[in-house]
Design a protein around this motif. Structure first.
Motif, PDB file in Angstrom:
ATOM      1  N   LYS A 199       0.869  -1.068  -0.166  1.00  0.00           N
ATOM      2  CA  LYS A 199       0.208  -0.203  -0.050  1.00  0.00           C
ATOM      3  C   LYS A 199       0.965   1.234   0.004  1.00  0.00           C
ATOM      4  O   LYS A 199       1.893   1.150   0.669  1.00  0.00           O
ATOM      5  CB  LYS A 199      -0.844  -0.051   1.193  1.00  0.00           C
ATOM      6  N   THR A 200       0.462   2.272  -0.498  1.00  0.00           N
ATOM      7  CA  THR A 200       1.043   3.643  -0.604  1.00  0.00           C
ATOM      8  C   THR A 200       0.265   4.508  -0.173  1.00  0.00           C
ATOM      9  O   THR A 200      -1.091   4.596  -0.486  1.00  0.00           O
ATOM     10  CB  THR A 200       1.823   3.994  -2.090  1.00  0.00           C
ATOM     11  N   TRP A 201       0.333   5.455   0.767  1.00  0.00           N
ATOM     12  CA  TRP A 201      -0.367   6.395   1.483  1.00  0.00           C
ATOM     13  C   TRP A 201       0.056   7.932   1.373  1.00  0.00           C
ATOM     14  O   TRP A 201       1.488   8.106   1.203  1.00  0.00           O
ATOM     15  CB  TRP A 201      -0.206   6.161   2.905  1.00  0.00           C
ATOM     16  N   ILE A 202      -0.799   8.812   0.974  1.00  0.00           N
ATOM     17  CA  ILE A 202      -0.342  10.009   1.295  1.00  0.00           C
ATOM     18  C   ILE A 202      -1.105  10.670   2.566  1.00  0.00           C
ATOM     19  O   ILE A 202      -2.409  10.364   2.745  1.00  0.00           O
ATOM     20  CB  ILE A 202      -1.069  10.923   0.088  1.00  0.00           C
ATOM     21  N   MET A 203      -0.445  11.290   3.315  1.00  0.00           N
ATOM     22  CA  MET A 203      -0.754  11.493   4.692  1.00  0.00           C
ATOM     23  C   MET A 203      -0.903  13.182   4.680  1.00  0.00           C
ATOM     24  O   MET A 203       0.086  13.743   4.435  1.00  0.00           O
ATOM     25  CB  MET A 203       0.108  11.028   5.764  1.00  0.00           C
ATOM     26  N   ILE A 204      -1.835  13.656   5.376  1.00  0.00           N
ATOM     27  CA  ILE A 204      -2.156  15.044   5.383  1.00  0.00           C
ATOM     28  C   ILE A 204      -2.644  15.471   6.657  1.00  0.00           C
ATOM     29  O   ILE A 204      -3.760  15.067   7.277  1.00  0.00           O
ATOM     30  CB  ILE A 204      -3.148  15.638   4.324  1.00  0.00           C
ATOM     31  N   ASP A 248       5.142   4.038   2.609  1.00  0.00           N
ATOM     32  CA  ASP A 248       5.098   2.812   1.666  1.00  0.00           C
ATOM     33  C   ASP A 248       5.110   1.499   2.553  1.00  0.00           C
ATOM     34  O   ASP A 248       6.080   1.314   3.506  1.00  0.00           O
ATOM     35  CB  ASP A 248       6.664   2.880   0.969  1.00  0.00           C
ATOM     36  N   MET A 249       4.023   0.839   2.482  1.00  0.00           N
ATOM     37  CA  MET A 249       3.947  -0.258   3.262  1.00  0.00           C
ATOM     38  C   MET A 249       4.083  -1.529   2.550  1.00  0.00           C
ATOM     39  O   MET A 249       3.704  -1.880   1.471  1.00  0.00           O
ATOM     40  CB  MET A 249       2.241  -0.399   3.779  1.00  0.00           C
ATOM     41  N   LYS A 250       4.683  -2.572   3.351  1.00  0.00           N
ATOM     42  CA  LYS A 250       5.099  -3.863   2.762  1.00  0.00           C
ATOM     43  C   LYS A 250       4.177  -4.789   3.556  1.00  0.00           C
ATOM     44  O   LYS A 250       3.902  -4.574   4.817  1.00  0.00           O
ATOM     45  CB  LYS A 250       6.286  -4.068   2.528  1.00  0.00           C
ATOM     46  N   PRO A 251       4.275  -6.077   3.235  1.00  0.00           N
ATOM     47  CA  PRO A 251       3.449  -7.185   3.929  1.00  0.00           C
ATOM     48  C   PRO A 251       4.310  -7.007   5.439  1.00  0.00           C
ATOM     49  O   PRO A 251       5.433  -7.274   5.431  1.00  0.00           O
ATOM     50  CB  PRO A 251       3.600  -8.358   3.213  1.00  0.00           C
ATOM     51  N   GLY A 252       3.286  -7.339   6.378  1.00  0.00           N
ATOM     52  CA  GLY A 252       3.883  -7.556   7.891  1.00  0.00           C
ATOM     53  C   GLY A 252       3.942  -6.051   8.662  1.00  0.00           C
ATOM     54  O   GLY A 252       4.309  -5.950   9.628  1.00  0.00           O
TER      55      GLY A 252
END
Length: 550
Positions: A199-204, A248-252
């Motif tokens: 998953k990719t996130w944009i955080m505001i 940037d999220m990876k499994p785990g």
């Protein structure tokens, strides 16, 4: 050809001035804002990745550094202690959990459409999802069924003190490549743990909410109207000023998303599977019981989670935090010792309606039935009175009827009434379509059957028409079976006429099904005011469009 040349000194000065001006502008050479018409995040560079921790904090550290400061943080590898991360292959889940019911959405939230599942619109079995999610536009966004919670590990710092007592619910997220959210914020604190995919996130930060074009849902949650695939900086020029961080999220990995922190998520991989745990919006904590004890991962099934879901009945996903509801009721009672119907209505449904004259005069209960949002709010308000108004006088005594009743179970029931989401149940289809649409359909079917050339209609012919007006095959089959109780394999004009009102009654009001049957308030509690003037108008243009489509 003769070229115009600047004197060397002038050229150097001009070049120097240009170098100073370029970094100060957010426009391209064509005068278009940087990132206009491009995916989210191209309007400026990221302020960096959110904090990444490879060791988990203590409960106090988690509170001091992140929750109290509303600061997101990534816990690298923290989800690997959940057995589900290793066990939850498609084959395993099909065998163990296939018959469980889940709530589904489309892959792209901006489309605002719920797909059809085996249980109707927005409702599916996990079996059907697992067999089709790689090729179908479907994304599980569901309260997690109880049988799965044994294989989800709660992070150690949440297993003691205030944190353990304020775990509200847990949600399951499952889909294929290309799932995308809108820019939005959630009411509660959350920890999202990724089991499969990336998953990719944009955080505001919420500090920049004033620069966003916001559509509120009436509570703490809200969304922005910006298209994450095509950011319109001409229409929303202030967004050019919004800074952001990324993830940037990876499994785990597990990500902490603070309550009201704006974010947008893109999911990648042929299978994307995650579990989130929602916690109260906490103003203070007592973590004294955490001192001096060895904390470890704990199965979610062993936590005293506020809202749970058995996998078969109706969900309570997104219901209001009952602890916060208690605070609001106590605060209301501190100002008003006896609560009128109007006072409760204003507090929980339409605070913007300042003029009490709007809801002062009693009207016939039946006149308030219908599909509009305010009509539903009125009925929900009556459901609150059905629970709390023990003497039936249409007033709530704070000292005698309200405050003594605020057990966690009562608060959960009230929260479900106030924040009820029809898409959490199989009744959503009836709520969404309403009597206007189904009546038009039934009239169309009767007209068709009145033609001597086609006096009978098969199930498939009826389903074709029902799905054309937005219905699902499962519910359409239910309606057909009502009209063909003897299973003759066809319906006639007389058969439809005999069951017409029974069919239409299923779609009446679009209200919470559990609160519209055999409730004492239906006959006894009056709805004050001339709110009927604001609600109940028919959408004639919509009705005509449906007739044209048929």
């Amino acid at each position: 050809m003769r070229l115009f040349m600047l004197p060397p000194t002038t050229a150097v000065v001009a070049l120097f001035l240009w170098s100073l001006l370029v970094p100060l502008t957010t426009e391209t050479s064509a005068g278009v804002p940087k990132g206009h018409g491009e995916p989210l995040g191209n309007h400026r560079d990221s302020d960096g990745h959110v904090d990444i921790l490879t060791t988990l904090p203590s409960p106090q550290e988690f509170w001091d550094k992140y929750v109290s400061k509303r600061r997101p943080v990534l816990f690298s590898g923290a989800a690997r202690s959940s057995p589900g991360m290793q066990l939850w292959t498609d084959e395993y889940m099909l065998e163990k959990f296939g018959d469980l019911k889940v709530r589904i959405e489309g892959k792209h939230q901006k489309e605002g459409k719920y797909p059809e599942g085996e249980k109707g619109i927005a409702q599916d079995t996990l079996r059907n999802v697992l067999q089709t999610y790689r090729t179908r536009d479907v994304y599980v966004v569901s309260q997690i069924p109880d049988p799965l919670t044994e294989q989800v590990a709660v992070l150690p710092f949440l297993t003691c003190g205030t944190f353990k007592d304020h775990i509200l619910e847990s949600n399951l997220w499952l889909g294929g490549h290309g799932t995308q959210s809108q820019i939005h914020k959630d009411a509660d604190n959350a920890i999202n743990c990724l089991f499969s995919g990336t998953k990719t996130w944009i955080m505001i930060s919420q500090d920049y909410e004033h620069l966003l074009p916001v559509v509120s849902s009436g509570g703490y949650s809200a969304r922005a109207t910006i298209d994450p695939d095509d950011v319109d900086l001409i229409k929303y020029p202030k967004f050019s000023e919004v800074p952001y961080t990324h993830v940037d999220m990876k499994p785990g990995d597990c990500l902490f998303i603070p309550a009201s922190h704006w974010h947008q998520v893109n999911s990648h991989g042929s299978k994307n599977l995650a579990v989130s745990i929602m916690m109260s919006r906490l103003k203070e904590v007592d973590l004294s019981e955490c001192d001096g004890i060895d904390l470890d991962f704990k199965p979610l099934s062993e936590m005293n989670m506020v809202f749970t879901y058995d996998g078969y009945s109706e969900q309570t996903m997104g219901d209001m935090d009952p602890f916060e509801l208690r605070e609001r009721i106590v605060e209301l009672c501190s100002a008003i010792k006896e609560l009128s119907f109007s006072a409760v209505y204003h507090e929980f449904f339409h605070k913007e309606d300042e003029d009490n004259e709007v809801i002062n005069n009693a009207i016939d209960t039946e006149m308030a039935k219908g599909k509009s949002s305010k009509q539903q709010d009125l009925h929900q308000n009556k459901q609150i009175f059905a629970i709390l108004d023990t003497d039936g006088d249409n007033f709530l005594s704070c000292d005698e009827e309200v405050l003594p009743k605020l057990s966690i179970e009562t608060l959960k029931n009230l929260a479900n009434i106030i924040s009820y989401d029809p898409s959490n149940s199989e009744e959503y289809e009836f709520s969404r379509m309403g009597t206007e649409v189904i009546r038009i359909l039934i009239e169309h079917v009767i007209n068709k059957l009145s033609n001597d050339k086609a006096p009978k209609m098969t199930k498939e012919q009826f389903l074709l028409r029902y799905r054309a007006v937005g219905g699902s095959r499962p519910v359409g089959s239910q309606l057909y079976d009502m009209m063909d109780p003897s299973q003759q394999g066809y319906i006639t004009r007389e058969m439809v006429l005999s069951k017409m009102e029974d069919v239409i009654s299923l779609y009446d009001n679009g209200l919470h099904p559990h609160h519209t049957q055999n409730m004492p308030w239906q006959a006894d509690i009056e709805i004050p005011g001339s709110l009927i003037n604001e609600v109940g108008t028919k959408q004639q243009w919509k009705a005509q469009k449906i007739r044209d489509d048929l």
